[in-house]
Design an enzyme around this catalytic site. Structure first.
Site, PDB file in Angstrom:
ATOM      1  N   ARG B 319      37.231  53.537  44.748  1.00  0.00           N
ATOM      2  CA  ARG B 319      37.129  53.076  43.359  1.00  0.00           C
ATOM      3  C   ARG B 319      38.501  52.832  42.748  1.00  0.00           C
ATOM      4  NH1 ARG B 319      31.629  56.495  41.691  1.00  0.00           N
ATOM      5  NH2 ARG B 319      30.299  54.885  42.600  1.00  0.00           N
ATOM      6  N   HIS B 462      30.973  45.755  43.277  1.00  0.00           N
ATOM      7  CA  HIS B 462      30.941  46.706  44.400  1.00  0.00           C
ATOM      8  C   HIS B 462      31.550  48.062  44.018  1.00  0.00           C
ATOM      9  CE1 HIS B 462      35.035  45.347  46.363  1.00  0.00           C
ATOM     10  NE2 HIS B 462      35.142  45.446  45.073  1.00  0.00           N
ATOM     11  N   GLU B 463      31.294  49.038  44.857  1.00  0.00           N
ATOM     12  CA  GLU B 463      31.693  50.435  44.584  1.00  0.00           C
ATOM     13  C   GLU B 463      31.117  50.934  43.264  1.00  0.00           C
ATOM     14  OE1 GLU B 463      32.936  52.066  46.874  1.00  0.00           O
ATOM     15  OE2 GLU B 463      33.466  50.390  48.159  1.00  0.00           O
ATOM     16  N   GLY B 464      29.878  50.572  42.999  1.00  0.00           N
ATOM     17  CA  GLY B 464      29.233  50.948  41.738  1.00  0.00           C
ATOM     18  C   GLY B 464      29.446  49.842  40.728  1.00  0.00           C
ATOM     19  N   HIS B 469      28.939  52.688  36.358  1.00  0.00           N
ATOM     20  CA  HIS B 469      30.092  53.448  35.889  1.00  0.00           C
ATOM     21  C   HIS B 469      29.985  53.821  34.420  1.00  0.00           C
ATOM     22  CE1 HIS B 469      32.481  53.676  39.488  1.00  0.00           C
ATOM     23  NE2 HIS B 469      31.997  52.490  39.800  1.00  0.00           N
TER      24      HIS B 469
END
Lengths: 633, 633
Positions: B319, B462-464, B469
């Protein structure tokens, strides 16, 4: 299955319930029309757009036009589906939809014509660009050209046999048209068109549809300067004249003659809008020798040195077209996202995380609804603004009194930079949200929304950048005619405010069983008050900016001014729609109207308040950007 | 010529003048290091990035990885330049830059490692992705794996011989990891790794670097569920375990053995980041028969059912990496736009329109400076936030007291969703402005900025996703440990406010000849007051949201909360930089520091005030999006 291009229900709401397109049929020009004929045209547009334009939208993005060596110069190869679609468009008479019967037209109002255009653009912005350029070109010549020029070039364009371009920019002159260097010299060897014949030379950049084999001929409308007796070009915009430069000369009888001296120098390869060729054209390089020598044969349109004013006919029309394109790319992206959100299961509610339960369609997640509602607010607001502007074009020509026509013209002039720019900003944001709703899928070319996002990003650049329109709105439209345009808009906005106050009555006096209606009334009154206050703030800020005493300061933050005014304008568009929706809640289509009310609520709660900070910054005559120095970057 | 990747001057400012990377060299782990060794590493990174990564950035976008039929399954073909660049990266020891000497590493602090990474990402986000995935994977195994797993998989990754992936998502489980359905069954036929061997089957989606021939082997880290005695998978995240699935089995002596049963099912074709293969992988389909039968051989990492917690090691690192990528794509776009603006002549000042005068470089236009200054504020703010977070990772491991380490860990945990999301939103906006500065040229693939815009749009997904978030920040980080993370950040912010108040003295008491300094001091005090007030408003809003009494209401507008907090955080980052700049104005590099002050001014005048409206909306527990119904769309 619901169309993913546009909501026909919403188009009908805008055309008939809100903008009262049927009222136009009282005018002599439109007397043969009625809602049925409008709907029939919409049916045709929707069908053609769905069956012939949408299916190759992705393919023409993947397989963009190619420059290939031809016999004497570069040619352009375009996938076959584009010509098939455009031929069908012309065959349906749509190129002349708004024209006189005697030109082969249908005499449709502009507002209906734009609603038709909305379908084609939503389906395939790149392919439909060829039609809009042709229509804008033809409309300009119709207004400024001679009868012979109209016969020779305009009629074949409305028939779809010739296509048109607008050739303004040059490599060294994009936004700064006063610096164009193309020159047109009177040709002693008089040709088919008598004394109006010139030889034109120069390079034109960013020419959409500048070269292709989709039509029999290409009619370039070209800005160039006629040198003075000393051979020098007059600096500035005053020296600019407008010329017709056909790709092939046209004989007296309409048959195609020699190839003219205009050739493709190269294609620009864009991020989006790939299916529309975008060309660097060389005029008068001597590649071809029409009438025995080099130099592109060009025919003057109207009088010399009037080129920019004439081109503005085309540009103003094109600017509404850009706003329309931006709005409907946003709109189709929204419908794609909505469809995806209803069908994609993923996750569960925050308060109900039991993983043994089936996943929910993502539309059940509040954050997804936020993204959809924002899109709805942007795209229905944007399309509303564009259709409202188109309606003003009709009003400008067909209102009963000269005063009403002038009022419409002023409103239209004032709104044009906003109509062009607001959708170009916020409907790209809608496209970004459409990607976000799709998650990773939205980022892939296997889905459609990433292309809309790429296609739409052009709209803040062409037909005048965002910054240029900021200067136009604050530097010209806000002050010209002693502020008459600005005041005309303010009066119209306040008319809506009064209408709300007059319509909703006194909510507190309603009986308890009408509590919902009372709440909606209260909300509309609050919206009206917020809109009124916002416009008052715009008025004050405009005065303050003009009192800055230094045009550099007045105009320093013109882009921000454009954005603030844009949000106020679209809030006003939404309030008009909401007022109608509130009155229709007890009908059979309550869900549709509740959606309108909720989107309006979103706009007034989430969007309009953003303007306050912008106007405060403007009112402070902020010089942060003006003071910044090159060396400090 | 100035580098268009990053400003080395700015990197030096951030690392040495602001974040005091040199202080880390007092710690035993970094005792061999000093500013010279850090600079030498930066020199290497800048040179390799410039010479081997940047040159093929456009080519790998044009010629993206292709799936081609191999002998037994689909292979992937990637342009040669990618492997050349990655081999050079590994040969320079950069894959292990932060690792122990005994692992072949350089023991560089994380903050320096991220500054190196910044160069590679700015030069070529797609190629550098292979390195970050490998490093994140290796770091996770280093923390959670056995010594034997480290020897067999991690060491070859740090040497650059194997590359790594993270396999989380599945077609039916993207954001909702609790719904993954991949299963891993204990393998009675024990293999090279004894009792930890499983047979894994399932489909994994969105696997970056999932298949390629860039490295000898690919180490997949895979989330899957171990069925219970009844053969059923445990619903929810608690059932998830973490496995190593190598593409080729690795023999005792480190030589490559059989091909494992994991194959490429297809590639995703993205809008940007095209050079990174993005795969759908099938595990355990039986295409290969390792050890005589189908089913991918998988090795459990750590204990069963700990998979998600373990994977979060990787995700938290990733992240920060996403935030870094977003920030530096914005940064390189800004430098490209700046370079263009300094060299492109177009137009004249509003007050000086004489067309006979030569055109000005467009940086002279206030609106262009606005767009450049906004970019500077976004990208230097974004990069600052990311490097600050990286510095916290070092602090978390090497601060002298347990309290200081815990404080750093809390700050880092709190900031992670912001560090990931804020650059992913605002540095894409910077890329959009970079296009706008270029005008039409910026929209073409002949220039570089459109690719940055496309590449960067991935980072909010991506990555949440952004929405995830938002929920992480408001739903977890703001309240966990009884609000200790939230309070830790507030304390840090107020420390900066006090520092400003303590440093700038009393501007009114300064003599007249120090008027400029007095003005700057007044401005910093005003910024500090605005920051303090904004954080106080965040505190109140957070309380109000938690008092809503219904988690659906509390979390409904979590994305907006993330955006508001993000702007406050970045304002704080800017104030820290400005305080240093103000103190350095009388030195030899005044232009650089004036630029910092002006960008800070921009952020506090143009950006931070946006937060007020967002917090008001949040404080009102607005239910506009929560109330919206599917049927109303």
């Amino acid at each position: 299955m619901q169309s993913l291009l546009l909501s026909r229900r919403d188009i009908a709401f805008m055309l008939y319930e809100w903008l009262d397109a049927e009222a136009l049929t009282r005018h002599a020009r439109f007397q043969d029309h009625n809602r049925e004929t409008f709907d029939a045209a919409l049916d045709t547009a929707e069908q053609l757009a769905t069956e012939l334009f949408a299916p190759h939208n992705k393919k023409s993005d993947n397989e963009e036009p190619q420059a290939v060596p031809g016999e004497h110069c570069l040619d352009v190869r375009i996938i076959d589906e584009v010509k098939t679609a455009l031929d069908a468009f012309s065959a349906a008479g749509l190129m002349a939809a708004g024209q006189d019967y005697e030109r082969g037209g249908m005499q449709l109002p502009v507002v209906v014509e734009k609603a038709l255009a909305a379908y084609f653009t939503a389906a395939n912005v790149a392919t439909s660009a060829y039609t809009f350029l042709t229509m804008s070109n033809a409309n300009t010549l119709l207004k400024c050209g001679t009868a012979e020029q109209v016969r020779r070039y305009v009629d074949p364009m409305f028939a779809g046999r010739y296509f048109g371009t607008m050739c303004l920019s040059e490599p060294q002159a994009g936004s700064s048209l006063s610096d164009i260097a193309s020159r047109a010299v009177p040709d002693p060897q008089s040709g088919v068109d008598g004394e109006r014949q010139f030889r034109l030379s120069g390079n034109k950049m960013w020419i959409s549809a500048g070269e292709h084999d989709l039509s029999d001929n290409i009619v370039h409308l070209v800005l160039a300067k006629i040198p003075g007796p000393d051979g020098q070009l007059i600096p500035g915009v005053k020296g600019i004249s407008l010329f017709i430069v056909p790709k092939f000369l046209v004989d007296e009888d309409g048959s195609l003659g020699e190839r003219n001296d205009v050739v493709l120098a190269g294609l620009n390869h864009k991020m989006g809008n790939r299916g529309t060729t975008n060309c660097l054209l060389n005029f008068g390089e001597g590649k071809f020798q029409p009438q025995g020598k080099g130099g592109a044969i060009a025919y003057l349109v109207g009088n010399p040195h009037q080129g920019l004013a004439q081109m503005f006919h085309m540009m103003n029309e094109a600017r509404i077209g850009v706003g329309l394109g931006a709005a409907v790319l946003g709109y189709t992206g929204y419908l794609h996202a909505l469809d995806y959100a209803r069908n994609r299961p993923q996750g569960r509610h925050p308060a109900q995380k039991d993983p043994a339960q089936p996943q929910l369609p993502i539309i059940e997640h509040t954050d997804v609804r936020r993204m959809l509602l924002a899109q709805k607010a942007y795209v229905e607001g944007g399309l509303g603004l564009v259709l409202y502007s188109a309606r003003l074009v009709d009003e400008q020509h067909s209102a009963e009194t000269p005063e009403a026509r002038e009022h419409a013209a002023r409103l239209l002039d004032f709104l044009t930079p906003v109509t062009k720019s607001w959708p170009s900003q916020w409907c790209v944001e809608a496209n970004s949200l459409a990607i976000q709703v799709h998650g990773g899928y939205g980022y892939t070319r296997e889905y459609n929304v990433e292309q809309f996002y790429r296609d739409n990003r052009l709209n803040a650049i062409h037909e005048g950048t965002h910054g240029i329109h900021g200067l136009d709105l604050l530097g010209r439209k806000a002050s010209m005619q002693d502020g008459a345009l600005f005041k005309a808009f303010g009066a119209e906005l306040r008319k809506t405010v009064r209408k709300v106050r007059g319509s909703v009555g006194a909510p507190d006096a309603l009986p308890a069983e009408l509590a919902e209606l009372a709440n909606i009334s209260r909300e509309l009154l609050a919206h009206a008050a917020a809109l009124d206050a916002a416009w008052q703030a715009v008025e004050l800020v405009t005065q303050k900016l003009y009192a800055a005493g230094d045009m550099n300061k007045t105009l320093a933050n013109a882009s921000l001014y454009l954005e603030a005014v844009g949000h106020v304008v679209v809030a006003w568009i939404w309030l008009q729609q909401a007022l109608l929706a509130a009155a229709a809640l007890d009908g059979s289509d309550a869900d549709f109207y509740r959606g309108k009310l909720q989107a309006c609520r979103y706009f007034f709660r989430w969007e309009l308040p953003k303007v306050e900070q912008q106007l405060e910054l403007l009112a402070s005559i902020d010089t942060t950007t003006l003071d910044m120095r090159d060396a400090w970057f």
